[in-house]
Scaffold this motif. Structure first.
Motif, PDB file in Angstrom:
ATOM      1  N   PHE A  56       0.836  -1.192   0.000  1.00  0.00           N
ATOM      2  CA  PHE A  56       0.000   0.000   0.000  1.00  0.00           C
ATOM      3  C   PHE A  56       0.873   1.245   0.000  1.00  0.00           C
ATOM      4  CE2 PHE A  56      -2.569  -3.207   2.175  1.00  0.00           C
ATOM      5  CZ  PHE A  56      -3.789  -3.068   1.545  1.00  0.00           C
ATOM      6  N   GLY A  57       0.327   2.333  -0.489  1.00  0.00           N
ATOM      7  CA  GLY A  57       1.020   3.609  -0.431  1.00  0.00           C
ATOM      8  C   GLY A  57       0.513   4.556  -1.487  1.00  0.00           C
ATOM      9  N   ASP A  58       1.426   5.390  -1.974  1.00  0.00           N
ATOM     10  CA  ASP A  58       1.085   6.308  -3.048  1.00  0.00           C
ATOM     11  C   ASP A  58       2.344   6.588  -3.867  1.00  0.00           C
ATOM     12  OD1 ASP A  58       2.336   9.058  -2.137  1.00  0.00           O
ATOM     13  OD2 ASP A  58       1.307   8.259  -0.378  1.00  0.00           O
ATOM     14  N   ILE A  59       2.115   6.843  -5.148  1.00  0.00           N
ATOM     15  CA  ILE A  59       3.194   7.229  -6.052  1.00  0.00           C
ATOM     16  C   ILE A  59       2.730   8.482  -6.776  1.00  0.00           C
ATOM     17  CG2 ILE A  59       4.601   6.570  -8.038  1.00  0.00           C
ATOM     18  CD1 ILE A  59       4.253   3.649  -7.109  1.00  0.00           C
ATOM     19  N   LYS A  60       3.499   9.559  -6.592  1.00  0.00           N
ATOM     20  CA  LYS A  60       3.140  10.874  -7.130  1.00  0.00           C
ATOM     21  C   LYS A  60       1.733  11.268  -6.681  1.00  0.00           C
ATOM     22  CE  LYS A  60       6.411  11.218 -10.835  1.00  0.00           C
ATOM     23  NZ  LYS A  60       7.416  11.963 -10.126  1.00  0.00           N
ATOM     24  N   ILE A 118       8.376   1.301   3.973  1.00  0.00           N
ATOM     25  CA  ILE A 118       8.287   0.807   5.349  1.00  0.00           C
ATOM     26  C   ILE A 118       7.919  -0.672   5.212  1.00  0.00           C
ATOM     27  CG2 ILE A 118       7.179   1.004   7.604  1.00  0.00           C
ATOM     28  CD1 ILE A 118       8.721   3.540   6.756  1.00  0.00           C
ATOM     29  N   LEU A 119       8.831  -1.535   5.620  1.00  0.00           N
ATOM     30  CA  LEU A 119       8.677  -2.975   5.441  1.00  0.00           C
ATOM     31  C   LEU A 119       8.483  -3.653   6.789  1.00  0.00           C
ATOM     32  CD1 LEU A 119      11.674  -3.361   2.958  1.00  0.00           C
ATOM     33  CD2 LEU A 119       9.253  -3.128   2.359  1.00  0.00           C
ATOM     34  N   SER A 120       7.367  -4.335   6.945  1.00  0.00           N
ATOM     35  CA  SER A 120       7.094  -5.098   8.163  1.00  0.00           C
ATOM     36  C   SER A 120       7.548  -6.534   7.943  1.00  0.00           C
ATOM     37  CB  SER A 120       5.601  -5.092   8.495  1.00  0.00           C
ATOM     38  OG  SER A 120       5.147  -3.779   8.703  1.00  0.00           O
ATOM     39  N   PHE A 121       8.330  -7.032   8.880  1.00  0.00           N
ATOM     40  CA  PHE A 121       8.853  -8.393   8.811  1.00  0.00           C
ATOM     41  C   PHE A 121       8.258  -9.244   9.924  1.00  0.00           C
ATOM     42  CE2 PHE A 121      12.158  -6.143   6.571  1.00  0.00           C
ATOM     43  CZ  PHE A 121      12.721  -7.057   5.701  1.00  0.00           C
ATOM     44  N   HIS A 122       8.187 -10.538   9.669  1.00  0.00           N
ATOM     45  CA  HIS A 122       7.849 -11.508  10.697  1.00  0.00           C
ATOM     46  C   HIS A 122       8.815 -12.683  10.521  1.00  0.00           C
ATOM     47  CE1 HIS A 122       4.831 -14.493  12.605  1.00  0.00           C
ATOM     48  NE2 HIS A 122       5.500 -13.866  13.538  1.00  0.00           N
ATOM     49  N   LYS A 123       9.334 -13.167  11.619  1.00  0.00           N
ATOM     50  CA  LYS A 123      10.247 -14.312  11.569  1.00  0.00           C
ATOM     51  C   LYS A 123       9.414 -15.585  11.611  1.00  0.00           C
ATOM     52  CE  LYS A 123      14.596 -15.903  13.564  1.00  0.00           C
ATOM     53  NZ  LYS A 123      15.547 -15.673  14.670  1.00  0.00           N
ATOM     54  N   ILE A 124       9.432 -16.310  10.486  1.00  0.00           N
ATOM     55  CA  ILE A 124       8.641 -17.529  10.341  1.00  0.00           C
ATOM     56  C   ILE A 124       9.599 -18.663   9.999  1.00  0.00           C
ATOM     57  CG2 ILE A 124       6.795 -18.649   9.024  1.00  0.00           C
ATOM     58  CD1 ILE A 124       5.764 -15.762   8.392  1.00  0.00           C
ATOM     59  N   ASN A 125       9.584 -19.706  10.816  1.00  0.00           N
ATOM     60  CA  ASN A 125      10.481 -20.854  10.612  1.00  0.00           C
ATOM     61  C   ASN A 125      11.938 -20.403  10.470  1.00  0.00           C
ATOM     62  OD1 ASN A 125       8.299 -22.684  10.675  1.00  0.00           O
ATOM     63  ND2 ASN A 125       7.905 -22.336   8.511  1.00  0.00           N
ATOM     64  N   ASP A 126      12.356 -19.500  11.360  1.00  0.00           N
ATOM     65  CA  ASP A 126      13.726 -18.986  11.409  1.00  0.00           C
ATOM     66  C   ASP A 126      14.134 -18.179  10.175  1.00  0.00           C
ATOM     67  OD1 ASP A 126      14.364 -19.884  13.991  1.00  0.00           O
ATOM     68  OD2 ASP A 126      14.799 -21.889  13.225  1.00  0.00           O
ATOM     69  N   LYS A 127      13.163 -17.677   9.427  1.00  0.00           N
ATOM     70  CA  LYS A 127      13.452 -16.839   8.260  1.00  0.00           C
ATOM     71  C   LYS A 127      12.640 -15.548   8.371  1.00  0.00           C
ATOM     72  CE  LYS A 127      13.553 -16.817   3.259  1.00  0.00           C
ATOM     73  NZ  LYS A 127      13.281 -17.548   2.019  1.00  0.00           N
ATOM     74  N   TRP A 128      13.303 -14.420   8.158  1.00  0.00           N
ATOM     75  CA  TRP A 128      12.627 -13.127   8.195  1.00  0.00           C
ATOM     76  C   TRP A 128      11.985 -12.855   6.839  1.00  0.00           C
ATOM     77  CZ3 TRP A 128      11.637 -10.432  12.453  1.00  0.00           C
ATOM     78  CH2 TRP A 128      12.397 -10.689  13.596  1.00  0.00           C
ATOM     79  N   LEU A 129      10.662 -12.654   6.841  1.00  0.00           N
ATOM     80  CA  LEU A 129       9.917 -12.400   5.608  1.00  0.00           C
ATOM     81  C   LEU A 129       9.156 -11.077   5.712  1.00  0.00           C
ATOM     82  CD1 LEU A 129       8.336 -15.928   5.029  1.00  0.00           C
ATOM     83  CD2 LEU A 129      10.305 -14.930   3.828  1.00  0.00           C
ATOM     84  N   ILE A 130       9.084 -10.359   4.601  1.00  0.00           N
ATOM     85  CA  ILE A 130       8.266  -9.146   4.543  1.00  0.00           C
ATOM     86  C   ILE A 130       6.811  -9.587   4.484  1.00  0.00           C
ATOM     87  CG2 ILE A 130       7.650  -7.115   3.172  1.00  0.00           C
ATOM     88  CD1 ILE A 130      10.587  -7.163   2.112  1.00  0.00           C
ATOM     89  N   VAL A 131       6.006  -9.077   5.416  1.00  0.00           N
ATOM     90  CA  VAL A 131       4.591  -9.419   5.448  1.00  0.00           C
ATOM     91  C   VAL A 131       3.710  -8.240   5.032  1.00  0.00           C
ATOM     92  CG1 VAL A 131       4.852 -11.289   7.123  1.00  0.00           C
ATOM     93  CG2 VAL A 131       4.436  -8.948   7.936  1.00  0.00           C
ATOM     94  N   ASN A 132       4.298  -7.045   4.951  1.00  0.00           N
ATOM     95  CA  ASN A 132       3.577  -5.856   4.511  1.00  0.00           C
ATOM     96  C   ASN A 132       4.587  -4.847   4.002  1.00  0.00           C
ATOM     97  OD1 ASN A 132       2.406  -2.926   5.421  1.00  0.00           O
ATOM     98  ND2 ASN A 132       0.823  -4.260   4.611  1.00  0.00           N
ATOM     99  N   LYS A 133       4.232  -4.171   2.906  1.00  0.00           N
ATOM    100  CA  LYS A 133       5.094  -3.121   2.358  1.00  0.00           C
ATOM    101  C   LYS A 133       4.234  -1.882   2.151  1.00  0.00           C
ATOM    102  CE  LYS A 133       7.771  -1.798  -1.712  1.00  0.00           C
ATOM    103  NZ  LYS A 133       8.496  -2.258  -2.920  1.00  0.00           N
ATOM    104  N   MET A 134       4.710  -0.770   2.730  1.00  0.00           N
ATOM    105  CA  MET A 134       4.092   0.527   2.484  1.00  0.00           C
ATOM    106  C   MET A 134       5.138   1.382   1.780  1.00  0.00           C
ATOM    107  SD  MET A 134       1.671   1.138   5.842  1.00  0.00           S
ATOM    108  CE  MET A 134       2.867   2.136   6.610  1.00  0.00           C
ATOM    109  N   LEU A 135       4.717   2.148   0.773  1.00  0.00           N
ATOM    110  CA  LEU A 135       5.687   2.914   0.014  1.00  0.00           C
ATOM    111  C   LEU A 135       5.116   4.266  -0.390  1.00  0.00           C
ATOM    112  CD1 LEU A 135       5.559   2.081  -3.666  1.00  0.00           C
ATOM    113  CD2 LEU A 135       4.411   0.537  -2.104  1.00  0.00           C
ATOM    114  N   THR A 136       6.047   5.181  -0.583  1.00  0.00           N
ATOM    115  CA  THR A 136       5.715   6.493  -1.114  1.00  0.00           C
ATOM    116  C   THR A 136       6.950   7.022  -1.818  1.00  0.00           C
ATOM    117  OG1 THR A 136       4.678   8.640  -0.598  1.00  0.00           O
ATOM    118  CG2 THR A 136       6.352   7.836   0.950  1.00  0.00           C
ATOM    119  N   ASP A 137       6.757   8.000  -2.691  1.00  0.00           N
ATOM    120  CA  ASP A 137       7.910   8.611  -3.335  1.00  0.00           C
ATOM    121  C   ASP A 137       8.079  10.041  -2.813  1.00  0.00           C
ATOM    122  OD1 ASP A 137       5.497   9.239  -4.873  1.00  0.00           O
ATOM    123  OD2 ASP A 137       6.818  10.245  -6.263  1.00  0.00           O
ATOM    124  N   THR A 138       9.333  10.486  -2.763  1.00  0.00           N
ATOM    125  CA  THR A 138       9.646  11.806  -2.240  1.00  0.00           C
ATOM    126  C   THR A 138      10.678  12.475  -3.150  1.00  0.00           C
ATOM    127  OG1 THR A 138      11.501  11.078  -0.876  1.00  0.00           O
ATOM    128  CG2 THR A 138       9.320  10.991   0.136  1.00  0.00           C
TER     129      THR A 138
END
Length: 140
Positions: A56-60, A118-138
């Motif tokens: 989720f986020g916004d671009i321009k 902004i990347l949210s991680f969760h450690k699942i089975n000893d591996k860090w995975l991105i579970v949510n990505k928020m982005l914007t441009d500046t």
């Protein structure tokens, strides 16, 4: 005195585990996320994302909402920064870990954009995975 020593050992173990987790996330960001974006390698990118990740986020100023499959399809069907010959830079601005969750703020400069993710991680089975990505441009 024995309880003080046991407490010190537990604190040192927590610090070591946290350092290991920091290293694991930094390595995944550099070797999978940034490299995958740069090369347009969706197989590599997919290894750092949980299969149900939403973006989720916004671009321009335009709202942005995609599933992981939609996002990877977009990466696959665009010219990648490596082949474009245009500048690319990925930076880790901050990383905060609490137990099995973490948040990373990264800055990705590519094409004519400066993305803040902004990347949210969760450690699942000893591996860090991105579970949510928020982005914007500046501009910076």
């Amino acid at each position: 005195m024995l309880s003080n020593l046991q407490g010190m050992k537990a604190q040192n173990l927590e610090k070591m585990e946290n350092k290991n987790d920091i290293l694991m996330i930094r390595t995944a960001l550099e070797n999978n996320y940034f490299k995958g974006l740069y090369e347009g390698n969706i197989d590599l990118l997919a290894t750092i994302f949980h299969h149900d990740t939403l973006l989720f986020g916004d671009i321009k100023g335009v709202p942005y909402a995609k599933t992981l499959d939609q996002y990877l399809d977009g990466v696959k069907n665009r010219q990648n920064p490596k082949d474009s010959g245009r500048p690319f830079k990925g930076e880790i601005l901050s990383l905060h870990i609490i137990n099995s969750i973490a948040v990373a703020e990264v800055k990705v400069t590519m094409y004519d954009f400066i993305y803040h993710d902004i990347l949210s991680f969760h450690k699942i089975n000893d591996k860090w995975l991105i579970v949510n990505k928020m982005l914007t441009d500046t501009n910076q």
